[in-house]
Design a protein around this motif. Sequence first.
Motif, PDB file in Angstrom:
ATOM      1  N   GLN A 102      57.496  42.637  64.074  1.00 50.30           N
ATOM      2  CA  GLN A 102      56.590  43.663  64.882  1.00 50.30           C
ATOM      3  C   GLN A 102      56.721  43.501  66.363  1.00 50.30           C
ATOM      4  O   GLN A 102      56.290  44.399  67.011  1.00 50.30           O
ATOM      5  CB  GLN A 102      55.318  43.239  64.520  1.00 50.30           C
ATOM      6  CG  GLN A 102      54.867  43.467  62.944  1.00 50.30           C
ATOM      7  CD  GLN A 102      54.434  45.059  62.902  1.00 50.30           C
ATOM      8  OE1 GLN A 102      53.631  45.467  63.682  1.00 50.30           O
ATOM      9  NE2 GLN A 102      55.083  45.536  61.806  1.00 50.30           N
ATOM     10  N   SER A 103      57.444  42.504  66.827  1.00 51.65           N
ATOM     11  CA  SER A 103      57.171  42.069  68.087  1.00 51.65           C
ATOM     12  C   SER A 103      58.533  42.270  68.830  1.00 51.65           C
ATOM     13  O   SER A 103      58.749  42.179  70.342  1.00 51.65           O
ATOM     14  CB  SER A 103      56.907  40.666  68.410  1.00 51.65           C
ATOM     15  OG  SER A 103      57.830  39.717  67.636  1.00 51.65           O
TER      16      SER A 103
ATOM     17  N   PRO B 138      62.361  42.165  73.329  1.00 48.61           N
ATOM     18  CA  PRO B 138      62.206  43.471  73.891  1.00 48.61           C
ATOM     19  C   PRO B 138      62.804  43.554  75.186  1.00 48.61           C
ATOM     20  O   PRO B 138      63.139  42.620  75.752  1.00 48.61           O
ATOM     21  CB  PRO B 138      60.686  43.527  74.069  1.00 48.61           C
ATOM     22  CG  PRO B 138      60.066  42.523  72.912  1.00 48.61           C
ATOM     23  CD  PRO B 138      61.037  41.351  72.789  1.00 48.61           C
ATOM     24  N   PHE B 139      63.122  44.787  75.640  1.00 47.69           N
ATOM     25  CA  PHE B 139      63.562  45.271  76.768  1.00 47.69           C
ATOM     26  C   PHE B 139      62.590  45.574  77.738  1.00 47.69           C
ATOM     27  O   PHE B 139      61.626  46.118  77.405  1.00 47.69           O
ATOM     28  CB  PHE B 139      64.563  46.142  76.861  1.00 47.69           C
ATOM     29  CG  PHE B 139      65.555  45.920  75.701  1.00 47.69           C
ATOM     30  CD1 PHE B 139      66.795  45.142  76.019  1.00 47.69           C
ATOM     31  CD2 PHE B 139      65.605  46.782  74.526  1.00 47.69           C
ATOM     32  CE1 PHE B 139      67.761  44.769  75.009  1.00 47.69           C
ATOM     33  CE2 PHE B 139      66.670  46.368  73.393  1.00 47.69           C
ATOM     34  CZ  PHE B 139      67.513  45.374  73.941  1.00 47.69           C
TER      35      PHE B 139
ATOM     36  N   GLU C 129      71.056  51.055  78.434  1.00 47.97           N
ATOM     37  CA  GLU C 129      72.010  51.653  78.050  1.00 47.97           C
ATOM     38  C   GLU C 129      72.688  50.803  76.890  1.00 47.97           C
ATOM     39  O   GLU C 129      72.755  49.783  76.961  1.00 47.97           O
ATOM     40  CB  GLU C 129      73.080  52.076  79.211  1.00 47.97           C
ATOM     41  CG  GLU C 129      72.443  52.883  80.070  1.00 47.97           C
ATOM     42  CD  GLU C 129      73.698  53.406  81.213  1.00 47.97           C
ATOM     43  OE1 GLU C 129      74.460  52.559  81.505  1.00 47.97           O
ATOM     44  OE2 GLU C 129      73.383  54.393  81.678  1.00 47.97           O
ATOM     45  N   TYR C 130      73.418  51.512  76.058  1.00 52.00           N
ATOM     46  CA  TYR C 130      74.331  50.951  74.927  1.00 52.00           C
ATOM     47  C   TYR C 130      75.549  51.478  74.899  1.00 52.00           C
ATOM     48  O   TYR C 130      75.921  52.724  75.097  1.00 52.00           O
ATOM     49  CB  TYR C 130      73.308  51.160  73.591  1.00 52.00           C
ATOM     50  CG  TYR C 130      73.132  52.332  73.114  1.00 52.00           C
ATOM     51  CD1 TYR C 130      73.963  52.599  71.712  1.00 52.00           C
ATOM     52  CD2 TYR C 130      72.493  53.188  73.770  1.00 52.00           C
ATOM     53  CE1 TYR C 130      73.727  53.840  71.317  1.00 52.00           C
ATOM     54  CE2 TYR C 130      72.126  54.554  73.155  1.00 52.00           C
ATOM     55  CZ  TYR C 130      72.968  55.025  72.038  1.00 52.00           C
ATOM     56  OH  TYR C 130      72.643  56.145  71.318  1.00 52.00           O
TER      57      TYR C 130
ATOM     58  N   GLN D 287      62.236  50.603  71.667  1.00 48.72           N
ATOM     59  CA  GLN D 287      60.605  49.622  71.742  1.00 48.72           C
ATOM     60  C   GLN D 287      60.557  48.824  70.539  1.00 48.72           C
ATOM     61  O   GLN D 287      61.166  48.906  69.411  1.00 48.72           O
ATOM     62  CB  GLN D 287      59.797  50.889  71.176  1.00 48.72           C
ATOM     63  CG  GLN D 287      59.464  52.007  72.143  1.00 48.72           C
ATOM     64  CD  GLN D 287      59.108  51.493  73.450  1.00 48.72           C
ATOM     65  OE1 GLN D 287      58.217  50.691  73.813  1.00 48.72           O
ATOM     66  NE2 GLN D 287      59.377  52.231  74.557  1.00 48.72           N
ATOM     67  N   PRO D 288      59.813  47.649  70.702  1.00 49.83           N
ATOM     68  CA  PRO D 288      59.511  46.476  69.798  1.00 49.83           C
ATOM     69  C   PRO D 288      58.668  47.066  68.558  1.00 49.83           C
ATOM     70  O   PRO D 288      57.908  48.111  68.731  1.00 49.83           O
ATOM     71  CB  PRO D 288      58.805  45.583  70.814  1.00 49.83           C
ATOM     72  CG  PRO D 288      58.164  46.279  71.955  1.00 49.83           C
ATOM     73  CD  PRO D 288      59.183  47.145  72.242  1.00 49.83           C
ATOM     74  N   GLY D 289      58.917  46.611  67.548  1.00 49.19           N
ATOM     75  CA  GLY D 289      58.403  46.878  66.454  1.00 49.19           C
ATOM     76  C   GLY D 289      58.922  48.245  65.640  1.00 49.19           C
ATOM     77  O   GLY D 289      58.453  48.349  64.573  1.00 49.19           O
TER      78      GLY D 289
END
Length: 241
Positions: A131-132, A174-175, A180-181, A209-211
């Motif tokens: 979730q985080s 989380p960022f 970019e990837y 996004q986290p989660g």
Amino acid sequence: MQIKKNRVWAMAALLGGVIGLSSCLKQNDPGPQRMNYTGAIINGAYLPSNVDIFNNGGKMNSGAYKTGNSAPFLDLPGLKTFSFRQLNGVGLDSVTQQLDSLKYYTIITYNDGTKKFTSRLFQEDFSSLSQSKVNFRFINLSPNAGAVDLYINNKKVAENQPFSVNASWQSVDPFSNSVEYYVTVAGETAQLVKGTSRQSSGSTQVAFQPGYAYTIYLAGAKDSTGDNKLQLYYLSHTSSY
């Protein structure tokens, strides 16, 4: 299912329109109301580079579904046959399975070692994902790109990844902002291809996004510059983008 289910596919219809898929739902179903399942189709095949997709005989795409395309859709449960055809109507492959309410499924197309067009359907399970943290898996669907490394925010997050149609989920911290990837040939540092955003085809900035759960995938042919050129893209399974 724990991952932000209250926001899952809130804009699936809108995004499906942008990519070119419809859900093929029967609006006049006289039976009791049933809950949808959530599906997604990733076209990792490059031969042919453009296909049509049918759900129980109903055409899903409004325009040619190209190499690298992916889109979510919602549909009523039941026994489903997804068939893939060349634009001239010649059949390529199909997959049939009973799909159940409130479940998640992903269909992936690819060319096997003999360049045969193949489709596979997977049932997803997001219940154990974080979730985080940012949840992702990386799938190398390019049979001639060789093994590659995946970088997010200039950090290697997947190493020496060969051609495959499935992969394990990973979680990263989380960022703080958009990232970019890109992928490189395994063990090298030069970018082989940079990933693009779903919001704009000209953008490489992505807000992972986290989660949420993301499939990042490499598709296309390394030696092509046409519709089936090598490309890096992603699909979010648990948000509109």
